[in-house]
Design a protein around this motif. Structure first.
Motif, PDB file in Angstrom:
ATOM      1  N   ASN A  29      86.949 -46.750  44.984  1.00 44.75           N
ATOM      2  CA  ASN A  29      85.499 -46.859  44.800  1.00 44.75           C
ATOM      3  C   ASN A  29      85.011 -46.003  43.635  1.00 44.75           C
ATOM      4  OD1 ASN A  29      85.165 -48.656  46.932  1.00 44.75           O
ATOM      5  ND2 ASN A  29      84.901 -47.010  48.435  1.00 44.75           N
ATOM      6  N   GLN A  30      85.628 -44.819  43.472  1.00 47.26           N
ATOM      7  CA  GLN A  30      85.235 -43.944  42.362  1.00 47.26           C
ATOM      8  C   GLN A  30      85.603 -44.566  41.019  1.00 47.26           C
ATOM      9  OE1 GLN A  30      83.449 -40.977  42.538  1.00 47.26           O
ATOM     10  NE2 GLN A  30      83.371 -41.349  40.322  1.00 47.26           N
ATOM     11  N   VAL A  31      86.795 -45.174  40.966  1.00 41.21           N
ATOM     12  CA  VAL A  31      87.245 -45.831  39.735  1.00 41.21           C
ATOM     13  C   VAL A  31      86.313 -46.987  39.382  1.00 41.21           C
ATOM     14  CG1 VAL A  31      89.071 -47.255  38.720  1.00 41.21           C
ATOM     15  CG2 VAL A  31      89.663 -45.165  39.961  1.00 41.21           C
ATOM     16  N   ILE A  32      85.950 -47.787  40.386  1.00 38.29           N
ATOM     17  CA  ILE A  32      85.052 -48.931  40.162  1.00 38.29           C
ATOM     18  C   ILE A  32      83.692 -48.454  39.651  1.00 38.29           C
ATOM     19  CG2 ILE A  32      83.773 -50.785  41.295  1.00 38.29           C
ATOM     20  CD1 ILE A  32      86.178 -51.157  43.148  1.00 38.29           C
ATOM     21  N   GLU A  58      86.255 -56.719  46.001  1.00 39.15           N
ATOM     22  CA  GLU A  58      86.837 -57.757  46.843  1.00 39.15           C
ATOM     23  C   GLU A  58      88.364 -57.794  46.708  1.00 39.15           C
ATOM     24  OE1 GLU A  58      87.155 -60.783  49.559  1.00 39.15           O
ATOM     25  OE2 GLU A  58      85.373 -59.592  49.069  1.00 39.15           O
ATOM     26  N   LYS A  59      88.838 -57.602  45.481  1.00 44.77           N
ATOM     27  CA  LYS A  59      90.277 -57.706  45.233  1.00 44.77           C
ATOM     28  C   LYS A  59      91.033 -56.424  45.547  1.00 44.77           C
ATOM     29  CE  LYS A  59      89.849 -61.221  41.590  1.00 44.77           C
ATOM     30  NZ  LYS A  59      90.079 -61.522  40.148  1.00 44.77           N
ATOM     31  N   LEU A  60      90.391 -55.279  45.370  1.00 45.87           N
ATOM     32  CA  LEU A  60      91.083 -53.998  45.542  1.00 45.87           C
ATOM     33  C   LEU A  60      91.007 -53.514  46.983  1.00 45.87           C
ATOM     34  CD1 LEU A  60      90.034 -52.175  42.252  1.00 45.87           C
ATOM     35  CD2 LEU A  60      92.287 -53.082  42.842  1.00 45.87           C
ATOM     36  N   LYS A  61      91.605 -54.288  47.879  1.00 41.16           N
ATOM     37  CA  LYS A  61      91.687 -53.892  49.289  1.00 41.16           C
ATOM     38  C   LYS A  61      93.099 -53.400  49.559  1.00 41.16           C
ATOM     39  CE  LYS A  61      88.041 -56.994  50.911  1.00 41.16           C
ATOM     40  NZ  LYS A  61      87.678 -58.129  51.797  1.00 41.16           N
ATOM     41  N   LEU A  62      93.246 -52.081  49.519  1.00 42.95           N
ATOM     42  CA  LEU A  62      94.574 -51.480  49.603  1.00 42.95           C
ATOM     43  C   LEU A  62      95.235 -51.695  50.956  1.00 42.95           C
ATOM     44  CD1 LEU A  62      93.879 -48.105  47.741  1.00 42.95           C
ATOM     45  CD2 LEU A  62      94.628 -50.295  46.800  1.00 42.95           C
ATOM     46  N   ASP A  63      94.440 -51.829  52.024  1.00 45.83           N
ATOM     47  CA  ASP A  63      95.044 -51.952  53.353  1.00 45.83           C
ATOM     48  C   ASP A  63      95.752 -53.301  53.533  1.00 45.83           C
ATOM     49  OD1 ASP A  63      92.697 -53.351  53.187  1.00 45.83           O
ATOM     50  OD2 ASP A  63      91.993 -52.824  55.208  1.00 45.83           O
TER      51      ASP A  63
END
Length: 540
Positions: A29-32, A58-63
């Protein structure tokens, strides 16, 4: 280019990912947020930034990633693809067809650099062997006719226009017919600049389009306008079917993000970018290469295009001499000529990974190269071709050369020092079998690491550091290896031995100029002095 600041800010955001031991949703979230803020500061349209921000979330869902998946690489790839979506509407640009007339109509805002860009576009195709013609259909702006006529004369491009006819549609039609009779392949129609509020001029533009039936309509987009260009671009798109976009003034202090993001309003691909006033300050646009260069990752494809434009192949005499460990003052002279043919060193350096941070002063480097060439113009054939410079260049000879060239003893010593360092690098490369590096598989595994270590030892440590160490050098060479072998051979000469990586201290340009200097064959067009010396050598 102020856009470089955007690239630096995005790089800083991504660097935090590499430095973090724990990559979690909070970091993402910080990077975004950091990237979104950088885009807004660069004048990218607010609506587009929001769309990109939502898509990244939407795409960066690490889980959802599989165990063991490289999260850092995944984040970088998503960010790269989303930034690319800003520049690439997913539409293929128009490609002229050889042997038939291709009518190109230029439209754009007042003061966007449209008339100058017409000439740049014509010269770019003419240099590649196309027969081109320029038509002035701008009867609105005083001086438009004279400007395009003079530009055409400088570029040696056929020109058509009229000082008496007031109907631009008729001028365009007559000009196109005339250029077709002369068998021109690229026929460029320059139209009046206008604003979206000027309905009369928009009607005129539509009349010209109807009269010449263009194969492509190119919209000239001024990068200095800011976010306002988005509405302007949309107005043009609503009036005519824009097929391509050229962005101008990317070398200025304007943020440029507004123009880049306005591509979304036209849904047309960017085909070229203008980066200066000169006719040569014009380059073809490729989204991947542009974005990689913006982020300091280099633009290998663009660099190789420069090599190909120089007509380099593996059989060039200069490249063969490198592999044999031979290097004379005449070779150095040929190198410097070719660097100057390719353009400012600073712009070329941006095409190599990690080299943008070298902060190359292109103007200073160019002046230094000219200085070296002036000194070598005062040398005899024996001095230019002697294999042992240290032996032949006595103090008396150096004094005579300094007097003949009008340069100081310190400048003569500077050239001598540069030559000795370059020569040592070439001899180091002689110990390597560069042909093995043409095979991409030769760059992997234990043997590949050993070859890269050997190549790194032949380069200036500053260059290796800028490339990101031996790993960065290996990555760059792998990119070269995916190209045709002729270009690779020339590039290897540049990355290693022609190397001239030591040109950093001599030209004040970091290890940069070195990588470029040897990436080309000896110039086929030499100065009058060099020609005379070649003739004398043949007689002997």
């Amino acid at each position: 280019m102020v856009l470089a600041e955007l690239g630096d800010q995005i790089n800083q955001a991504l660097a935090s990912v590499n430095k973090s031991t724990v990559v979690d949703d909070e970091l993402v979230n910080q990077v975004i947020e950091d990237i979104s803020r950088a885009l807004l500061v660069a004048d990218v349209n607010v609506g587009l930034v929001k769309v990109i921000k939502d898509r990244m979330k939407e795409k960066l869902k690490l889980d959802e990633l599989a165990a063991g998946f490289n999260k850092q690489k995944f984040i970088k790839n998503v960010v790269f693809q989303e930034l690319k979506s800003l520049l690439d509407p997913g539409v293929s640009p128009f490609k002229p067809v050889r042997g038939k007339p291709n009518v190109i109509m230029f439209v754009g805002l007042q003061g966007s650099g449209k008339t100058t860009t017409c000439t740049k576009y014509a010269l770019w195709y003419q240099n590649k062997g196309w027969k081109v013609g320029l038509i002035c259909a701008d009867t609105f702006r005083a001086g438009a006719y004279d400007q395009l006529r003079q530009n055409a004369a400088k570029a040696k491009v056929p020109f058509y226009g009229s000082l008496t006819e007031t109907d631009p549609a008729l001028i365009a039609k007559e000009g196109v017919d005339k250029m077709k009779e002369e068998q021109c392949e690229i026929i460029i129609v320059d139209t009046s600049g206008r604003h979206k509020q000027e309905s009369a001029l928009f009607d005129e533009m539509d009349q010209i389009r109807t009269s010449v039936d263009p194969d492509d309509i190119i919209f000239i987009m001024d990068s200095s306008v800011g976010q306002a260009v988005h509405d302007q671009a949309k107005a043009f798109k609503d009036m005519v079917d824009i097929g391509s976009v050229i962005i101008t003034k990317l070398d200025g202090h304007a943020k440029g993000g507004g123009a880049l993001s306005a591509v979304a309003a036209t849904k047309a691909p960017i085909v070229f970018v203008g980066t200066g006033e000169g006719f040569d300050d014009f380059s073809a646009f490729e989204p991947n290469g542009f974005l990689q260069q913006l982020l300091g990752m280099g633009n290998i494809a663009g660099f190789l295009d420069k090599i190909k434009d120089a007509g380099i192949n593996r059989n060039d005499e200069l490249y063969q001499r490198f592999t044999e460990g031979e290097f004379t003052f005449r070779d150095l002279y040929g190198h410097l000529q070719n660097i100057m043919k390719m353009g400012p060193v600073g712009k070329l350096m941006d095409m190599l990974p990690g080299m943008r941070q070298a902060n190359v002063d292109g103007e200073h480097s160019t002046q230094k190269m000219k200085l070296f060439m002036v000194i070598m113009d005062s040398m005899t054939d024996k001095e230019l071709d002697h294999p042992c410079v240290k032996k032949i260049m006595t103090p008396e000879r150096q004094r005579r050369i300094g007097i003949g060239s009008g340069r100081s003893p310190m400048e003569i010593r500077e050239l001598m020092l540069a030559y000795v360092k370059f020569e040592g690098m070439v001899k180091n490369l002689q110990k390597m079998d560069l042909k093995k590096l043409e095979d991409p598989t030769a760059l992997t595994g234990k043997q590949g690491s050993m070859r890269m270590q050997q190549l790194a030892r032949a380069l200036d440590p500053t260059v290796i550091q800028q490339l990101g160490g031996v790993g960065g050098l290996q990555n760059m060479m792998q990119q070269f290896a995916n190209t045709d072998q002729g270009a690779l051979a020339a590039a290897l000469g540049g990355a290693g031995g022609g190397g001239l990586a030591q040109m950093a201290s001599q030209l004040g340009g970091g290890g940069a100029a070195s990588l470029l200097a040897s990436a080309e064959k000896p110039s086929t067009t030499t100065t009058s002095t060099a020609k005379k010396k070649n003739k004398k050598k043949k007689k002997k």
